[in-house]
Write a protein that holds these residues in place. Structure first.
Motif, PDB file in Angstrom:
ATOM      1  N   LEU A 135      -0.811   1.195  -3.492  1.00 10.01           N
ATOM      2  CA  LEU A 135      -0.222   2.623  -4.454  1.00 10.01           C
ATOM      3  C   LEU A 135      -1.353   2.509  -5.340  1.00 10.01           C
ATOM      4  O   LEU A 135      -1.772   1.783  -5.833  1.00 10.01           O
ATOM      5  CB  LEU A 135       0.816   2.055  -5.478  1.00 10.01           C
ATOM      6  CG  LEU A 135       2.334   3.073  -6.102  1.00 10.01           C
ATOM      7  CD1 LEU A 135       2.945   3.314  -4.579  1.00 10.01           C
ATOM      8  CD2 LEU A 135       2.265   2.252  -6.667  1.00 10.01           C
ATOM      9  N   ALA A 154      -2.203   4.614  -8.580  1.00  5.09           N
ATOM     10  CA  ALA A 154      -1.948   5.330  -9.712  1.00  5.09           C
ATOM     11  C   ALA A 154      -2.953   5.851 -10.431  1.00  5.09           C
ATOM     12  O   ALA A 154      -2.108   5.882 -11.995  1.00  5.09           O
ATOM     13  CB  ALA A 154      -0.778   3.867 -10.403  1.00  5.09           C
ATOM     14  N   SER A 155      -4.316   5.198 -10.455  1.00  2.72           N
ATOM     15  CA  SER A 155      -5.649   5.986 -11.248  1.00  2.72           C
ATOM     16  C   SER A 155      -5.482   6.671 -11.504  1.00  2.72           C
ATOM     17  O   SER A 155      -6.051   7.157 -12.746  1.00  2.72           O
ATOM     18  CB  SER A 155      -6.836   5.633 -10.420  1.00  2.72           C
ATOM     19  OG  SER A 155      -7.114   6.221  -9.008  1.00  2.72           O
ATOM     20  N   ILE A 191       0.881  10.091  -8.720  1.00  5.86           N
ATOM     21  CA  ILE A 191       0.497   7.931  -7.751  1.00  5.86           C
ATOM     22  C   ILE A 191       0.670   9.178  -6.456  1.00  5.86           C
ATOM     23  O   ILE A 191       1.573   9.181  -5.891  1.00  5.86           O
ATOM     24  CB  ILE A 191       1.972   7.317  -8.304  1.00  5.86           C
ATOM     25  CG1 ILE A 191       1.834   6.612  -9.659  1.00  5.86           C
ATOM     26  CG2 ILE A 191       2.360   6.485  -7.077  1.00  5.86           C
ATOM     27  CD1 ILE A 191       2.501   6.224 -10.980  1.00  5.86           C
ATOM     28  N   ASP A 198       1.006   7.865  -3.494  1.00  9.87           N
ATOM     29  CA  ASP A 198       2.017   5.680  -2.039  1.00  9.87           C
ATOM     30  C   ASP A 198       1.591   6.650  -0.831  1.00  9.87           C
ATOM     31  O   ASP A 198       1.821   6.822  -0.022  1.00  9.87           O
ATOM     32  CB  ASP A 198       3.766   6.092  -2.427  1.00  9.87           C
ATOM     33  CG  ASP A 198       3.687   4.866  -1.488  1.00  9.87           C
ATOM     34  OD1 ASP A 198       2.781   3.827  -1.207  1.00  9.87           O
ATOM     35  OD2 ASP A 198       4.662   4.017  -2.328  1.00  9.87           O
ATOM     36  N   ARG A 244       3.054   6.129   2.705  1.00 10.98           N
ATOM     37  CA  ARG A 244       4.444   7.340   3.033  1.00 10.98           C
ATOM     38  C   ARG A 244       3.694   8.408   3.372  1.00 10.98           C
ATOM     39  O   ARG A 244       4.227   8.966   3.956  1.00 10.98           O
ATOM     40  CB  ARG A 244       5.616   7.594   1.596  1.00 10.98           C
ATOM     41  CG  ARG A 244       6.206   6.604   1.317  1.00 10.98           C
ATOM     42  CD  ARG A 244       6.445   7.176   0.042  1.00 10.98           C
ATOM     43  NE  ARG A 244       7.445   5.917  -0.658  1.00 10.98           N
ATOM     44  CZ  ARG A 244       7.688   6.607  -2.226  1.00 10.98           C
ATOM     45  NH1 ARG A 244       7.626   7.610  -3.205  1.00 10.98           N
ATOM     46  NH2 ARG A 244       8.717   5.433  -2.644  1.00 10.98           N
ATOM     47  N   LEU A 289       3.569  11.579  -5.934  1.00  9.21           N
ATOM     48  CA  LEU A 289       4.240  11.323  -6.822  1.00  9.21           C
ATOM     49  C   LEU A 289       3.841  12.315  -8.311  1.00  9.21           C
ATOM     50  O   LEU A 289       2.833  11.369  -8.913  1.00  9.21           O
ATOM     51  CB  LEU A 289       5.108   9.930  -7.234  1.00  9.21           C
ATOM     52  CG  LEU A 289       5.768   9.374  -5.798  1.00  9.21           C
ATOM     53  CD1 LEU A 289       5.910   8.090  -5.866  1.00  9.21           C
ATOM     54  CD2 LEU A 289       7.120  10.052  -6.103  1.00  9.21           C
TER      55      LEU A 289
END
Ligand code: SF4
Lengths: 483, 240
Positions: B133, B135-136, B141, B143, B146, B205
Motif C-alpha cells: 500500500l 500512503a506516501s 493512498i 492500494d 486493487r 483512496l
C-alpha cells in the motif's frame, strides 16, 4: 501413576476448545486446563491498512458479536482523529452508536439465554442431549423459543438500521457515525405490529427474568452452588458508578467488593493490565499488574458488570439489580451460573435503553461526525456481551496502522473459565474412574456460562460434540469417549 | 444535425448517430454493453476488453469501434457472456480484491460487474500477489492490490495546464500507478476527490475519508449496474 483426560469439542476447527484433566491413580484431580484457539491473526492483518478501515476490518473476527469489535475499533479511531473518547462525539454520533450497541447486546444475550443456556436449565445437566437443545425447547416450551427468536430478530433489525447491515455493517466511522434514523424507521421500532415493537421487547425481557427467578427458587443447587469460586471482577462503569455498556472508566473489585482498580482512564490500560503467556495455551492470561499473576486475574462479562456497578440508570433493570444485590447480601456474586441472571438483567436494561434512544430526537438529526487534532495512538474499550473488549492501535504519519493489540472478552475470562472447569472437575470427577455423560455435560455447562466464542460453546443444533480421552501418566491412551 | 444510420444489436433494429461508438449507440437504444475502463466524454482506450462484442462475426471492443450502416452486433450471447465473465474472473484473481473491508464496496464497477455476471468462484487460481500500500502521498493512498490498470486516472486527472498527474511506473506485471513527482504540487484536494471517484475500484483512496456513505445507500446497492440503461426494475441482477 497419573492419568490425563482430554475433552475436545470437534465440530469446528476455528475457535474450538479443548479440556485436559490430569488425575492420579486414586482419581484425585491434579490439574485442569482449558485451551482455546485465539484470534491473534487480525492484529497482523490490519498492519499497513488505513486507520479508517479498522472498524470495518476487525469486526470480521466474529459473526456473532461483530458490532462490539466495530465499535471498539471506532472508539479507538475517535481518539486518533482527535474526536476524544466516548463522550466527545456529537449527540447524534454517540446516541446512534449506543443504539447499535444495545441492539447488539439485546440480540446476542437473547441468543445466548434462549438458545444456549435455557436447554441446560429446562432439561438439566444430566438430560439426554437429543432433547437438551433449542429444538427441545421449541418442542416443549414453544413460547420461550419463539420469544428468543423474535427478540434476536428485533436486536438485529436495530443493528441493520444503525449499521447498514445486520452483520458486518459500516455505521461507526472515526469521529462518529455515517447515518441517522428516519421517523419511519423509528416508528417501526416504537409502534411495530405485535410483537415487533420495543414495549413488547421490554415485557418479554421481564418475562424471561420471571422465568429465571422461578427456576432459581426451585433449583438453588444448580444456580448457586455450581462452579462457585472467588474472583476479581472488572468492567467499565460510568463516571458516577452506573452500569454503562458503551463507555466509562475502568473499575475492578475483589471477591468481597473492595474496589481494587479505581475508575481509571482506559487510554492507559497498559499501566494496570498485563498479559501472561503460558506455554500450553494459545491464549494469553491477562491480570492486574498490581496484584501479580496469581492474584490479579479477573472475570469480565455480565456478572462482573453487576459486581462493579453501583446502580443501573433504567428503572426496571435497577429494580432487578437491587434484588440481585440483595440476594448476594450486597457483595459481589462469585457464582458462575449467576452470569445468566446478570445477562437477563442486561437484556432488560438494553431494551429500556433502546426505547429511551428511539424517543430521543437526536437520533434523527444533527451533526454525525466530529474531528480535531490527529493523534498517533488510540485505545477503544467497550463492554461487549461477553465482557470488556480492548482495542489499541498506533497509526503512522501516513495514516497507516502500525500496531494493533486486541484483548477480547474470552481472553479476559481465560483464567476464570479455567477455574470454573477445575471447580466442576473437582466436584464431579474426583474419585471417579469412568467418565459419564453428566460429567461431560457439567464441564460444557460451566464453559457455556461464560459464553466464549459460540463456535466452542454452541449446542444450538444438538449437543456440543466432545471427545474425552483418558491417558495414564505414560501418556498411553487407556480409554476414549466420544459424544 | 447528426446523420442517422441503422444498426442491429442482438437482433434488435436500432437507430444510431454516424461516428458514434457502439457502446454509446447501444446506450441510446437502452441496451447495456458493460464497460470498465471507459468513461463517457474521454477518448476510449479499449484496455479492459469487457465491452467485447461481435461485429459482423468478428470480436471488437464496443468502446473503440464506431458504428457503420448495417452493422450487425452481437452482445448478450452465451459465448460473449462467458468471455466477459472470464475477464472479470481474471481481474479478481490477478489482484487482491477483498470486498468486505473495501471503501468502494457498493460503488465498485468490478464488484458490480461480478454481481451482474454471477461470478461465484473464479475458474482460475488466485495469484495472491504481494503488493504494498503506498500512503506516501499527503492526499491519497494507493492500494496497488486493487488496481486493474484501466488508466482512467491517467486519462482523466489533469492539472490546470492539461498535464497528467498520474503515470505508470515499472513494466510488465510489475507496472503500477504513481502520482508523477513533477505534478505532485498541482494535485489539489478536488483532483484527489475526483481521482477516487473515477477509479472504478478502490485503488485510490482519499486520506481520512472512509465509509461516509452507509451500506445500502451506495450506487449499486440502489441500482445494479446497467439497470439504469436498460430501464429495468431493480430485481434484474444477472444476465444468466
Ligand atoms: S488506480 Fe484506479 S483508475 Fe488508476 S489505473 Fe488503477 S484502477 Fe484504473
Amino acid at each position: 501413576m497419573g492419568q490425563k483426560i482430554t475433552i475436545e469439542p470437534v465440530t469446528r476447527v476455528e475457535g474450538h476448545g479443548k479440556v485436559t484433566i490430569h488425575i492420579d491413580n486414586n482419581g484425585n484431580i491434579l490439574q485442569t486446563r482449558l485451551h482455546i484457539v485465539e484470534f491473534r491473526g487480525f492484529e497482523r492483518f490490519v498492519q499497513g491498512r488505513p486507520y479508517w478501515e479498522a472498524p470495518v476490518l476487525v469486526q470480521r473476527l466474529c459473526g456473532i458479536c461483530p458490532v462490539s469489535h466495530h465499535l471498539a475499533a471506532a472508539k479507538a479511531m475517535d481518539v486518533i482523529v482527535g474526536a476524544g473518547t466516548g463522550d466527545g462525539l456529537t449527540p447524534t454520533g454517540e446516541k446512534m452508536r449506543r443504539l447499535m450497541h444495545y441492539g447488539q447486546m439485546f440480540q446476542s444475550h437473547s441468543l445466548h439465554f434462549f438458545h444456549l443456556a435455557s436447554p441446560d436449565l429446562l432439561f438439566g445437566v444430566n438430560a439426554d442431549p437429543s432433547i437438551r437443545n433449542v429444538i427441545g425447547v421449541a418442542l416443549e416450551h414453544q413460547d420461550l423459543a419463539v420469544q428468543g427468536v423474535m427478540m434476536r430478530k428485533f436486536g438485529q433489525e436495530i443493528i441493520q438500521a444503525t449499521a447498514g447491515k445486520k452483520i458486518h455493517g459500516t455505521g461507526a466511522i472515526p469521529g462518529g457515525i455515517n447515518k441517522s434514523l428516519t421517523q419511519k424507521e423509528v416508528d417501526t421500532f416504537l409502534k411495530g405490529n405485535d410483537p415487533m415493537n420495543i414495549d413488547k421487547m421490554i415485557s418479554w425481557s421481564q418475562d424471561a427474568l420471571t422465568f429465571f427467578k422461578d427456576y432459581h427458587s426451585n433449583h438453588k443447587e444448580i444456580i448457586d452452588d455450581f462452579a462457585e469460586f472467588p474472583s476479581n471482577h472488572l468492567s467499565l462503569v460510568r463516571k458516577d458508578g452506573a452500569l454503562d455498556l458503551y463507555h466509562g472508566v475502568l473499575r475492578a473489585v475483589d471477591s468481597e467488593g473492595k474496589i481494587i482498580l479505581h475508575d481509571v482512564d482506559y487510554q492507559e490500560y497498559y499501566k494496570y493490565i498485563e498479559e501472561e503467556v503460558r506455554s500450553w495455551s494459545y491464549m494469553k492470561f491477562p491480570y492486574l499488574k498490581e496484584f501479580g499473576k496469581d492474584n490479579g486475574w479477573y472475570t469480565v462479562g455480565p456478572l462482573a458488570r453487576m459486581n462493579t456497578a453501583d446502580f443501573i440508570d433504567t428503572p426496571l433493570a435497577q429494580k432487578e439489580f437491587e434484588s440481585f444485590k440483595a440476594y448476594n447480601y450486597g457483595k459481589p456474586s462469585n457464582k458462575s451460573m449467576h452470569m445468566h441472571w446478570a445477562r437477563l438483567i442486561e437484556i432488560l436494561h438494553s431494551a429500556e435503553k433502546m426505547k429511551e434512544l428511539l424517543l430521543d430526537p437526536d437520533i434523527q438529526k444533527g451533526e454525525l461526525v466530529i474531528k480535531g487534532n490527529k493523534k498517533s495512538e488510540g485505545v477503544g474499550l467497550i463492554e461487549a456481551p461477553r465482557g470488556t473488549l480492548f482495542h489499541h492501535y498506533k497509526v503512522n504519519s501516513n495514516d497507516q496502522i502500525e500496531m494493533a493489540n486486541l484483548i477480547v472478552s474470552t481472553t479476559n475470562n481465560n483464567q476464570p473459565m479455567n477455574n470454573a472447569v477445575n471447580q466442576v472437575a473437582q466436584n464431579v470427577m474426583t474419585g471417579q474412574s469412568i467418565i459419564t455423560e453428566g460429567m461431560m455435560n457439567a464441564v460444557e455447562v460451566a464453559i457455556r456460562a461464560y459464553d466464549p466464542c459460540l463456535s466452542c460453546a454452541t449446542h444450538a443444533l444438538g449437543q456440543m460434540p466432545l471427545e474425552i480421552s483418558l491417558y495414564n501418566s505414560n501418556n498411553e491412551l487407556i480409554d476414549r469417549k466420544i459424544k | 444535425m447528426y446523420q442517422t444510420i441503422k444498426i442491429i444489436i442482438d437482433g434488435k433494429e436500432c437507430i444510431a448517430k454516424k461516428g458514434q461508438y457502439i457502446v454509446e449507440a447501444a446506450k441510446e437504444n437502452n441496451i447495456y454493453i458493460p464497460t470498465l475502463c471507459n468513461i463517457e466524454g474521454v477518448k476510449p482506450k479499449g484496455a479492459c476488453r469487457i465491452c467485447t462484442v461481435k461485429v459482423n462475426g468478428r470480436l471488437m471492443t464496443a468502446c473503440t469501434t464506431p458504428v457503420a450502416e448495417g452493422m450487425s452486433i452481437e452482445s448478450e450471447s452465451a459465448e460473449l457472456t462467458d468471455l466477459r465473465r472470464s475477464i472479470i474472473e481474471l481481474l479478481f484473481v490477478e489482484g487482491n480484491h477483498f470486498c468486505p473491508a473495501c471503501e468502494k464496496s457498493g460503488e465498485c464497477i468490478l464488484q458490480a460487474l461480478a454481481y451482474r455476471y454471477s461470478v461465484m468462484a473464479p475458474r482460475f487460481p488466485f495469484m495472491f500477489p504481494i503488493r504494498e500500500l503506498d500512503a506516501s502521498n499527503p492526499k491519497i493512498i494507493k492500494d496497488h492490490n486493487r488496481c486493474v490498470l484501466c488508466k482512467r486516472c491517467i486519462r482523466v486527472i489533469k492539472d490546470d495546464e492539461g498535464k497528467n498527474i498520474f503515470a505508470f511506473k515499472k513494466r510488465g506485471h510489475k507496472v503500477e500507478i504513481i502520482v508523477d513527482p513533477e505534478s505532485a504540487d498541482k494535485f489539489t484536494d478536488e483532483l484527489a476527490e475526483k481521482a477516487m471517484e473515477i477509479c472504478p475500484v478502490g485503488a485510490i483512496l482519499v486520506k481520512g475519508k472512509g465509509f461516509k456513505k452507509p451500506i445500502g445507500q451506495r450506487k449499486y446497492d440502489l441500482m445494479p449496474i446497467g439497470s439504469d440503461i436498460e430501464k429495468v426494475s431493480k430485481s434484474k441482477k444477472a444476465v444468466l
